[in-house]
Design an enzyme around this catalytic site. Structure first.
Site, PDB file in Angstrom:
ATOM      1  CB  SER A 152      -0.947  -0.046   1.201  1.00 13.07           C
ATOM      2  OG  SER A 152      -1.994   0.886   1.065  1.00 13.07           O
ATOM      3  CG  ASP A 177      -4.230  -4.880  -2.966  1.00 16.41           C
ATOM      4  OD1 ASP A 177      -4.472  -5.277  -4.115  1.00 16.41           O
ATOM      5  OD2 ASP A 177      -5.115  -4.548  -2.173  1.00 16.41           O
ATOM      6  CG  HIS A 346      -5.526  -2.865   1.160  1.00 20.46           C
ATOM      7  ND1 HIS A 346      -4.864  -2.867  -0.057  1.00 20.46           N
ATOM      8  CD2 HIS A 346      -5.009  -1.820   1.854  1.00 20.46           C
ATOM      9  CE1 HIS A 346      -4.005  -1.870  -0.097  1.00 20.46           C
ATOM     10  NE2 HIS A 346      -4.062  -1.222   1.049  1.00 20.46           N
TER      11      HIS A 346
END
Length: 380
Positions: A152, A177, A346
């Protein structure tokens, strides 16, 4: 709207689709399935912990790092916004059992137990420089081969670090991700997501329980070590108007129902525990809502920057719908390797540490960066 929330790429997956903050939905686990939410120690997953000092504008910043392994290439692990190096704990144990490598997981500035002069400067440029300075402090002028792996926000910082050549011995790049297009789209709903989270928790256990039941972290073991790095004791007393008492209602309701079944003795015990804990509420270590001015800088232009990095690249995603136009074209041209890991939230490396470790191990062995450990399947 639900898709936007699903694509929250700054810190954590949005709590359960359709479950609104403050609702009376009960998060039940079913009869007879009580899970252990007690915190786990970092030392169960990493070999060493130290604070690495780096010079910064006539002062010294201290970056907390956790390490494992003694030989092989270094895996430099960068966590997502609001998380800490501890989010890599379970993954570290797994990857070290698969391949010959060294792991260095660092708390980025403003996160975890890192102490810097200006913790509010979370610009991509500053954090990328931090990574380079930590590498130099650890290894001097001749660093070993290093592969940077980021999730992230940490994935964005990994790309910025690689593109700026802050790590001259860079071997490869793995981004987990985070994709420019969907990340930029998700920024519109980020503040709503942050407002929907509980402001405080009555204990670390309560925070761990919320993270699992809300879907933020789907792996209980990882949540038990990772959440320790996400929350801290409130500095203000409970009676202060600055501290909210809005702990997850679903969790409290479940506890109350369980205790009603157990009888009055449990209720008395609960009241006594509550009295003892009134002065020690926990809250988030990082106020992510205050970092908004940096969000665009993390992600804007990220896809083209990623594609221009000359080292071998691996992109791990929780869903194929996350690919934007630039990356779709780049992937068709074979400019990077991509793998989709379904049934993950996530926090892919926390939800499925074995799958992420297997994908990374296979990638590194194929590129001859390292070898599988003896006894581990090597049919790549």
């Amino acid at each position: 709207m639900e898709k936007q929330l699903h694509l929250d790429l700054l810190a954590s997956k949005h709590p359960m689709a359709g479950l609104q903050s403050g609702s009376n939905v009960k998060l039940r686990m079913g009869p007879g399935r009580k899970r252990d939410f007690t915190p786990l120690l970092w030392s169960q997953y990493f070999e060493t912990m130290e604070d690495v000092e780096v010079e910064n504008d006539n002062s010294k910043d201290a970056f907390r790092i956790y390490s494992s392994g003694s030989h092989g290439p270094v895996l430099m692990l960068l966590h997502g916004g609001g998380h800490s190096a501890l989010s890599w704990a379970v993954f570290t144990s797994v990857i070290c059992s698969r391949i010959n490598c060294r792991v260095v997981a660092m708390d980025l500035r403003g996160h975890g137990d890192t102490k810097v002069k200006n913790p509010d400067d979370l610009s991509a440029e500053t954090m990328a420089k931090d990574v380079g300075k930590v590498v130099e402090a650890l290894y001097g002028e001749n660093p070993p081969p290093i592969m940077i792996i980021g999730h992230s926000m940490g994935g964005a910082i990994a790309v910025h670090t690689a593109a700026a050549n802050h790590v001259p011995s860079l071997l490869g790049l793995c981004v987990i991700d985070v994709v420019e297009g969907t990340a930029m789209d998700a920024l519109n709903s980020m503040q709503n997501f942050l407002r929907s989270r509980p402001k405080t928790f009555k204990s670390v256990e309560n925070a761990i329980e919320w993270s699992v039941k809300s879907g933020q972290i789907r792996n209980v073991e990882s949540a038990r070590v990772s959440m320790v790095g996400q929350v801290k004791k409130c500095e203000e007393p409970l009676s202060s108007p600055g501290v909210s008492r809005s702990i997850s209602e679903g969790i409290i309701e479940e506890e109350e129902e369980e205790e009603d079944e157990e009888g009055g003795e449990s209720n008395h015990k609960r009241k006594k525990e509550d009295d003892q804990e009134k002065e020690s509420l926990y809250t988030w270590r990082v106020e992510l809502s205050k970092t908004e001015k940096y969000w665009e800088g993390w992600f804007k232009g990220l896809s083209s920057l990623f594609l221009t990095c000359s080292v071998p690249k691996l992109l791990l995603l929780a869903g194929v719908d996350r690919l934007d136009k630039d990356l779709t074209i780049g992937q068709m041209q074979g400019k990077f390797q991509m793998q989709v890991l379904p049934e993950c939230g996530h926090a892919v490396h926390e939800d499925a540490p074995e799958k992420v470790a297997d994908a990374l191990a296979t990638f590194m062995v194929r590129h001859k960066f390292t070898e599988f450990k003896e006894g581990f399947p090597n049919d790549v």
